[in-house]
Design a protein around this motif. Sequence first.
Motif, mmCIF file in Angstrom:
data_model
loop_
_atom_site.group_PDB
_atom_site.id
_atom_site.type_symbol
_atom_site.label_atom_id
_atom_site.label_comp_id
_atom_site.label_asym_id
_atom_site.label_seq_id
_atom_site.Cartn_x
_atom_site.Cartn_y
_atom_site.Cartn_z
ATOM 1 N N ILE A 83 60.451 87.709 -0.724
ATOM 2 C CA ILE A 83 59.081 86.974 -0.561
ATOM 3 C C ILE A 83 57.911 87.748 -0.489
ATOM 4 O O ILE A 83 57.853 88.522 0.376
ATOM 5 N N ILE B 245 56.366 77.561 2.822
ATOM 6 C CA ILE B 245 57.285 77.309 2.113
ATOM 7 C C ILE B 245 58.067 76.079 1.926
ATOM 8 O O ILE B 245 58.270 75.484 3.056
ATOM 9 N N TYR C 287 57.671 81.791 9.155
ATOM 10 C CA TYR C 287 57.118 81.140 7.854
ATOM 11 C C TYR C 287 56.687 79.612 8.421
ATOM 12 O O TYR C 287 57.645 79.213 9.182
ATOM 13 N N TYR D 70 52.108 74.078 -1.021
ATOM 14 C CA TYR D 70 52.907 75.302 -0.592
ATOM 15 C C TYR D 70 52.517 76.746 -1.193
ATOM 16 O O TYR D 70 52.119 76.527 -2.470
#
Length: 280
Positions: A61, A68, A87, A126
């Motif tokens: 990532i 996400i 996240y 996202y």
Amino acid sequence: MGKKQKYDSKEAGLAVSLIMGKYFLKAEDLHYGYWTEDMELDISNMVKAQTKYSEQLISHIPEGVKTILDVGGGAGMTTKRLLEKGYKVDCLTPSPDLAAAARKNIGRDSDVFETKFEDLKTDKKYDLILFSESFQYVPTRYSIPKSLKILNKNGYILISDFFKTGAPGQKSALSGGHTLSKFLEFIENFPLELIKDVDITDFTAPNMDIVNGFIIQVAQPMWNIIFKYFDMNYPKGFKVLKKIYRKKIEKTEKKFFAGRLNGEQFKIHKTYRIMLYKGP
Ligand SMILES: C[S@@+](CC[C@H](N)C(=O)[O-])C[C@H]1O[C@@H](n2cnc3c(N)ncnc32)[C@H](O)[C@@H]1O
């Protein structure tokens, strides 16, 4: 009257895997393990291998990603790990059984979308769309355009899944996966830049040897005992049933008991890739 909905065999398979994993391994991950050379190839190491897989995945990532969407998030275990890393993550799965498990496993700050990705309706966007062993379930003609629609500017698509190699010769007994060459040809049509393409086939193929061991040592002997039991105790009725389902029985035995579900075959017919694409 509306058409009766069928229970998709793949979804049923995943729900059964979840039940078995929870009972035997005390784990709810629904992805392959990442087997390094130092690990003994034994079911007792499965959870360790799955944890290594998650670590591998998360390490790809890119920096700067904050939000996400975990597409095909199964029971929400990857979502949970990503949340723990800070996240902001939502999870999506069309399976009511898996969505229920995901809701239990992740907090209320995340949305759990209970829908196919291609049918998702949301205004949310996202930084990264994640497909962890779920890419193969969504037709690429939907997954790529849909991802681009809900991606923030310069966002990413991270795909970790196996593809068909299209190797010539005997048809593979292992189902699943888009054909890699067709996928690569298709994705050329979109404004996506391939940043990373890591081949992890050698580390994931051993999962099929674990599956093969289970089939030979557990599933096949159990299958034979069940057949023997009904053959001896209910010969007439069972004969009729066997006749009705002859083709299905033959297909099942050919697929599972012919010794063609193993790591060696996986390496011939599948290629497991972690691919990172950057959007416009
Ligand atoms: C093998 S599991 C992977 C689960 C999880 N990502 C993991 O790594 O443990 C595949 C997931 O894809 C989901 N799936 C199947 N068809 C789908 C579709 N059309 N759209 C989105 N997800 C789908 C299944 O419900 C399941 O959650």
